[in-house]
Design a protein around this motif. Sequence first.
Motif, short mmCIF file in Angstrom:
data_model
loop_
_atom_site.label_atom_id
_atom_site.label_comp_id
_atom_site.label_asym_id
_atom_site.label_seq_id
_atom_site.Cartn_x
_atom_site.Cartn_y
_atom_site.Cartn_z
N LEU A 152 -13.00 -10.39 5.68
CA LEU A 152 -12.08 -10.64 4.59
C LEU A 152 -10.63 -10.48 5.07
O LEU A 152 -10.35 -9.65 5.93
CB LEU A 152 -12.33 -9.65 3.44
N GLY A 153 -9.74 -11.27 4.48
CA GLY A 153 -8.33 -11.04 4.73
C GLY A 153 -7.94 -9.65 4.25
O GLY A 153 -8.50 -9.13 3.27
N SER A 154 -6.99 -9.03 4.93
CA SER A 154 -6.69 -7.60 4.75
C SER A 154 -5.40 -7.36 3.96
O SER A 154 -4.31 -7.56 4.49
CB SER A 154 -6.57 -6.92 6.12
N PRO A 155 -5.50 -6.93 2.69
CA PRO A 155 -4.30 -6.55 1.95
C PRO A 155 -3.62 -5.33 2.57
O PRO A 155 -4.30 -4.41 3.05
CB PRO A 155 -4.81 -6.22 0.55
N VAL A 156 -2.29 -5.32 2.56
CA VAL A 156 -1.51 -4.20 3.10
C VAL A 156 -0.53 -3.75 2.03
O VAL A 156 0.18 -4.57 1.43
CB VAL A 156 -0.75 -4.62 4.37
N THR A 157 -0.47 -2.43 1.78
CA THR A 157 0.40 -1.88 0.75
C THR A 157 1.03 -0.58 1.24
O THR A 157 0.31 0.29 1.75
CB THR A 157 -0.38 -1.57 -0.54
N ARG A 158 2.33 -0.45 1.08
CA ARG A 158 2.98 0.84 1.36
C ARG A 158 3.03 1.64 0.06
O ARG A 158 3.65 1.22 -0.91
CB ARG A 158 4.39 0.66 1.93
N TYR A 159 2.35 2.78 0.08
CA TYR A 159 2.26 3.63 -1.11
C TYR A 159 3.41 4.64 -1.07
O TYR A 159 3.25 5.79 -0.70
CB TYR A 159 0.91 4.33 -1.13
N ASP A 160 4.61 4.18 -1.46
CA ASP A 160 5.78 5.05 -1.42
C ASP A 160 5.93 5.79 -2.74
O ASP A 160 5.11 5.65 -3.66
CB ASP A 160 7.04 4.24 -1.07
N GLU A 161 6.97 6.61 -2.86
CA GLU A 161 7.14 7.43 -4.06
C GLU A 161 7.29 6.58 -5.31
O GLU A 161 6.77 6.92 -6.38
CB GLU A 161 8.34 8.35 -3.90
N ALA A 162 8.00 5.45 -5.19
CA ALA A 162 8.19 4.59 -6.36
C ALA A 162 6.87 4.00 -6.83
O ALA A 162 6.58 3.99 -8.04
CB ALA A 162 9.18 3.47 -6.03
N LEU A 163 6.05 3.54 -5.90
CA LEU A 163 4.75 2.99 -6.27
C LEU A 163 3.85 4.09 -6.82
O LEU A 163 3.09 3.86 -7.78
CB LEU A 163 4.09 2.31 -5.06
N ALA A 164 3.90 5.27 -6.24
CA ALA A 164 3.10 6.39 -6.73
C ALA A 164 3.43 6.69 -8.20
O ALA A 164 2.53 6.84 -9.04
CB ALA A 164 3.32 7.62 -5.87
N GLU A 165 4.71 6.77 -8.52
CA GLU A 165 5.10 7.06 -9.90
C GLU A 165 4.68 5.94 -10.84
O GLU A 165 4.23 6.19 -11.97
CB GLU A 165 6.62 7.28 -9.97
N GLU A 166 4.83 4.71 -10.38
CA GLU A 166 4.41 3.56 -11.20
C GLU A 166 2.91 3.61 -11.46
O GLU A 166 2.45 3.38 -12.58
CB GLU A 166 4.79 2.27 -10.47
N TRP A 167 2.15 3.92 -10.42
CA TRP A 167 0.69 3.98 -10.57
C TRP A 167 0.27 5.11 -11.50
O TRP A 167 -0.58 4.92 -12.38
CB TRP A 167 0.03 4.14 -9.20
N LEU A 168 0.86 6.28 -11.34
CA LEU A 168 0.49 7.42 -12.17
C LEU A 168 0.83 7.18 -13.63
O LEU A 168 0.10 7.61 -14.53
CB LEU A 168 1.17 8.69 -11.64
N ALA A 169 1.95 6.49 -13.88
CA ALA A 169 2.30 6.15 -15.26
C ALA A 169 1.29 5.14 -15.82
O ALA A 169 0.91 5.20 -17.00
CB ALA A 169 3.71 5.57 -15.31
N ARG A 170 0.85 4.23 -14.98
CA ARG A 170 -0.08 3.20 -15.41
C ARG A 170 -1.42 3.80 -15.83
O ARG A 170 -2.02 3.36 -16.82
CB ARG A 170 -0.28 2.21 -14.26
N VAL A 171 -1.89 4.80 -15.10
CA VAL A 171 -3.21 5.39 -15.42
C VAL A 171 -3.09 6.70 -16.17
O VAL A 171 -4.09 7.39 -16.41
CB VAL A 171 -4.06 5.57 -14.14
N ASP A 172 -1.86 7.06 -16.56
CA ASP A 172 -1.61 8.23 -17.40
C ASP A 172 -2.17 9.52 -16.81
O ASP A 172 -2.74 10.35 -17.52
CB ASP A 172 -2.20 8.02 -18.81
N ASP A 173 -2.02 9.69 -15.49
CA ASP A 173 -2.53 10.90 -14.86
C ASP A 173 -1.41 11.92 -14.72
O ASP A 173 -0.42 11.69 -14.04
CB ASP A 173 -3.13 10.59 -13.49
N PRO A 174 -1.57 13.11 -15.34
CA PRO A 174 -0.50 14.11 -15.33
C PRO A 174 -0.53 15.09 -14.17
O PRO A 174 0.37 15.93 -14.03
CB PRO A 174 -0.75 14.87 -16.64
#
Length: 273
Positions: A152-174
């Motif tokens: 499979l083609g390989s997705p690449v993502t940098r999980y930086d602080e901005a993405l972390a905060e966006e993700w945590l807000a998205r899934v409502d994890d406190p």
Amino acid sequence: MSAEALRQYLVKARNTAQQSENAIHHDDVAQKYGFRGGLVPGVTVYAYLTEPLVDTLGSGWLSRGTASVRFVKPLFDGEELQVDGAIDTRGKDGLGASVRGKTAATPECATLGATLPAGSPTPVNLAVYKTAPLPESRPEATRAHLASLEVLGSPVTRYDEALAEEWLARVDDPLPIYRGRDGWVHPAFYLDQANRALRQNVRLGPWIHVGSVIRHLGGARVGETLTTRGRVRSLFEKNGREFVELDLVVVAGERRLAAHILHTAIYRLPALA
């Protein structure tokens, strides 16, 4: 031993994919397939189920724990999900836990079986998992095409602080364990990358994530770049639905293993009447 109850977790479910390319999350399309409305993504449901587990088991589970999650019945936007769980077994080899999510309308939406081994996780052979570029133009997701894919083609993502905060807000994890420069990558984010490994390699109609088996092989931290490598493990049909199972690893940086995932989805639903 008697079961040790985990802290109960209540969360108002959100359909975090209403603008997604996957129309099963759109009310009008989901209703044509017999659902009440757009489905809350399985990745989001998994995030809800992990909250009391990580609150109790912490970084040990994020670094070497396992999970087997199954999405039993749909969860819809606005429903209150009650997450209950317990540590069922403890022994010299580690512990086992179970978690379930339910709503007022549905006694069992999703189940999760987890372990926290006493020792280090058994590694996978990274050489088996090759990298490949994502296709410039995605072919249609047919059984013949999926069966022909060696890598499979390989997705690449940098999980930086901005993405972390966006993700945590998205899934409502406190939970604070995911926050700041030393925070852990949220476990549901690995399944999000598994979804990317499917949808960025083939062109899909409405499709449904039905379950995953996850082994944390060290986990990853905020600031790391994650590459998802994998292959098609199996294809099968059941009741007119076409299933695909992906065999994936998430690699942090150049070669450090973060997680191994067996990821199952219905990639083709029966044709509408």
